[in-house]
Design a protein around this motif. Sequence first.
Motif, PDB file in Angstrom:
ATOM      1  N   VAL A   1       0.464  -1.247  -0.619  1.00 18.18           N
ATOM      2  CA  VAL A   1       0.094  -0.712  -0.054  1.00 18.18           C
ATOM      3  C   VAL A   1       0.804   1.399  -0.417  1.00 18.18           C
ATOM      4  N   GLY A   2       1.780   1.224   0.592  1.00 21.11           N
ATOM      5  CA  GLY A   2       2.439   2.527   1.336  1.00 21.11           C
ATOM      6  C   GLY A   2       3.603   2.725  -0.553  1.00 21.11           C
ATOM      7  N   PHE A   3       4.323   1.650  -0.982  1.00 17.48           N
ATOM      8  CA  PHE A   3       4.733   1.228  -2.190  1.00 17.48           C
ATOM      9  C   PHE A   3       3.940   1.581  -3.417  1.00 17.48           C
ATOM     10  N   PHE A   4       2.735   1.325  -3.753  1.00 13.57           N
ATOM     11  CA  PHE A   4       1.717   1.819  -4.133  1.00 13.57           C
ATOM     12  C   PHE A   4       1.436   3.745  -4.293  1.00 13.57           C
ATOM     13  N   ILE A   5       0.724   4.068  -3.062  1.00 11.50           N
ATOM     14  CA  ILE A   5       1.547   5.331  -3.010  1.00 11.50           C
ATOM     15  C   ILE A   5       1.988   6.268  -3.260  1.00 11.50           C
ATOM     16  N   VAL A   6       3.033   6.034  -3.168  1.00 10.30           N
ATOM     17  CA  VAL A   6       4.416   6.408  -3.606  1.00 10.30           C
ATOM     18  C   VAL A   6       5.200   6.578  -5.056  1.00 10.30           C
ATOM     19  N   ILE A   7       4.136   5.501  -5.480  1.00 12.34           N
ATOM     20  CA  ILE A   7       4.007   5.608  -7.347  1.00 12.34           C
ATOM     21  C   ILE A   7       3.130   5.689  -7.438  1.00 12.34           C
ATOM     22  N   ALA A   8       1.734   6.492  -7.286  1.00 10.89           N
ATOM     23  CA  ALA A   8       0.970   6.176  -8.065  1.00 10.89           C
ATOM     24  C   ALA A   8       0.729   7.514  -7.553  1.00 10.89           C
ATOM     25  N   GLN A   9       0.917   8.297  -6.892  1.00 10.17           N
ATOM     26  CA  GLN A   9      -0.108   9.940  -6.054  1.00 10.17           C
ATOM     27  C   GLN A   9       1.093  10.437  -6.951  1.00 10.17           C
ATOM     28  N   GLY A  10       0.591  11.582  -6.885  1.00  5.39           N
ATOM     29  CA  GLY A  10       1.290  13.556  -8.022  1.00  5.39           C
ATOM     30  C   GLY A  10       1.518  13.977  -7.236  1.00  5.39           C
ATOM     31  N   ASN A  11       0.619  13.991  -6.134  1.00  3.61           N
ATOM     32  CA  ASN A  11       0.451  15.559  -4.678  1.00  3.61           C
ATOM     33  C   ASN A  11       2.034  14.719  -3.972  1.00  3.61           C
ATOM     34  N   LEU A  12       2.813  16.072  -3.414  1.00  6.32           N
ATOM     35  CA  LEU A  12       3.853  15.374  -2.539  1.00  6.32           C
ATOM     36  C   LEU A  12       3.860  14.994  -1.257  1.00  6.32           C
ATOM     37  N   VAL A  13       2.257  15.829  -1.057  1.00  5.18           N
ATOM     38  CA  VAL A  13       2.427  14.791   1.143  1.00  5.18           C
ATOM     39  C   VAL A  13       1.535  13.817   0.632  1.00  5.18           C
ATOM     40  N   LYS A  14       0.959  13.116  -0.053  1.00  3.12           N
ATOM     41  CA  LYS A  14       0.491  11.831  -0.723  1.00  3.12           C
ATOM     42  C   LYS A  14       1.798  11.046  -0.235  1.00  3.12           C
ATOM     43  N   LYS A  15       2.360  11.656  -1.652  1.00  3.30           N
ATOM     44  CA  LYS A  15       3.697  10.637  -1.561  1.00  3.30           C
ATOM     45  C   LYS A  15       4.605  10.224   0.209  1.00  3.30           C
ATOM     46  N   LEU A  16       4.146  11.345   1.214  1.00  2.00           N
ATOM     47  CA  LEU A  16       4.951  11.503   2.072  1.00  2.00           C
ATOM     48  C   LEU A  16       4.172  10.653   3.121  1.00  2.00           C
ATOM     49  N   VAL A  17       3.095  10.893   3.154  1.00  2.00           N
ATOM     50  CA  VAL A  17       1.906  10.086   3.791  1.00  2.00           C
ATOM     51  C   VAL A  17       2.547   8.411   3.386  1.00  2.00           C
ATOM     52  N   GLY A  18       2.497   7.700   1.342  1.00  2.00           N
ATOM     53  CA  GLY A  18       2.970   6.491   1.920  1.00  2.00           C
ATOM     54  C   GLY A  18       4.440   5.775   2.333  1.00  2.00           C
ATOM     55  N   LEU A  19       5.534   7.042   2.476  1.00  2.00           N
ATOM     56  CA  LEU A  19       6.504   6.929   2.675  1.00  2.00           C
ATOM     57  C   LEU A  19       6.602   6.442   3.942  1.00  2.00           C
ATOM     58  N   ASN A  20       5.276   7.078   5.190  1.00  2.00           N
ATOM     59  CA  ASN A  20       5.379   6.233   6.200  1.00  2.00           C
ATOM     60  C   ASN A  20       4.653   5.558   6.079  1.00  2.00           C
TER      61      ASN A  20
ATOM     62  N   ILE B   1      10.298  10.297  11.844  1.00  2.00           N
ATOM     63  CA  ILE B   1       9.374  11.531  12.518  1.00  2.00           C
ATOM     64  C   ILE B   1       9.964  12.932  12.042  1.00  2.00           C
ATOM     65  N   ALA B   2      11.496  12.727  11.946  1.00  2.00           N
ATOM     66  CA  ALA B   2      12.382  13.696  12.012  1.00  2.00           C
ATOM     67  C   ALA B   2      12.663  14.273  10.318  1.00  2.00           C
ATOM     68  N   THR B   3      12.717  12.967   9.486  1.00  2.00           N
ATOM     69  CA  THR B   3      12.588  13.347   8.222  1.00  2.00           C
ATOM     70  C   THR B   3      10.869  12.826   8.030  1.00  2.00           C
ATOM     71  N   THR B   4      10.328  13.183   7.997  1.00  2.00           N
ATOM     72  CA  THR B   4       8.857  13.553   7.925  1.00  2.00           C
ATOM     73  C   THR B   4       8.483  14.868   8.063  1.00  2.00           C
ATOM     74  N   ALA B   5       9.210  15.597   8.674  1.00  6.33           N
ATOM     75  CA  ALA B   5       8.998  17.217   9.413  1.00  6.33           C
ATOM     76  C   ALA B   5      10.009  17.861   8.542  1.00  6.33           C
ATOM     77  N   LEU B   6      11.206  17.416   7.817  1.00  6.02           N
ATOM     78  CA  LEU B   6      12.031  17.736   6.680  1.00  6.02           C
ATOM     79  C   LEU B   6      11.420  17.744   5.465  1.00  6.02           C
ATOM     80  N   GLY B   7      10.822  16.779   4.753  1.00  7.45           N
ATOM     81  CA  GLY B   7      10.097  16.672   4.066  1.00  7.45           C
ATOM     82  C   GLY B   7       8.822  17.861   3.795  1.00  7.45           C
ATOM     83  N   LEU B   8       8.308  17.799   5.010  1.00 11.83           N
ATOM     84  CA  LEU B   8       6.690  18.773   4.979  1.00 11.83           C
ATOM     85  C   LEU B   8       7.346  20.154   4.580  1.00 11.83           C
ATOM     86  N   ALA B   9       8.328  20.721   5.660  1.00 12.96           N
ATOM     87  CA  ALA B   9       8.958  22.249   5.417  1.00 12.96           C
ATOM     88  C   ALA B   9       9.988  22.335   3.724  1.00 12.96           C
TER      89      ALA B   9
END
Length: 118
Positions: free
Chosen positions: A19-38, A86-94
């Motif tokens: 599910v996470g990998f699919f979200i990273v590959i299929a979504q174009g929205n950068l926030v959704k990609k971060l959610v997939g990575l999480n 958590i730190a990586t997600t914060a950096l990604g959101l920044a």
Amino acid sequence: MTLLYSHYNYWIVVALMMVGFFIVIAQGNLVKKLVGLNIFQTSVFILYISAGKINGGSAPILNDSITVYSNPLPHVLILTAIVVGIATTALGLALVIRINKAYGTIEESDIQQRDHLC
């Protein structure tokens, strides 16, 4: 059939990874990609914690009556990985905020299109 049910946590790990990998590959929205990575990262946490569990194992506190101990190292490593995650997600959101300020969008296709125009 009981072998399948006895390793249900590994099936959950595989499902979350897919599910996470699919979200990273299929979504174009950068926030959704971060959610997939999480989500993918959470599946790795579950995998390590599952590998560290020993049936009938006790906490690693020395006692003469206890003969089987669980290894605490995977759990400690996961605590560290959670903090790093958590730190990586914060950096990604920044970075997403900075990209939004620079391009006016967080959609990957729009960003690539505007990059090629310049």
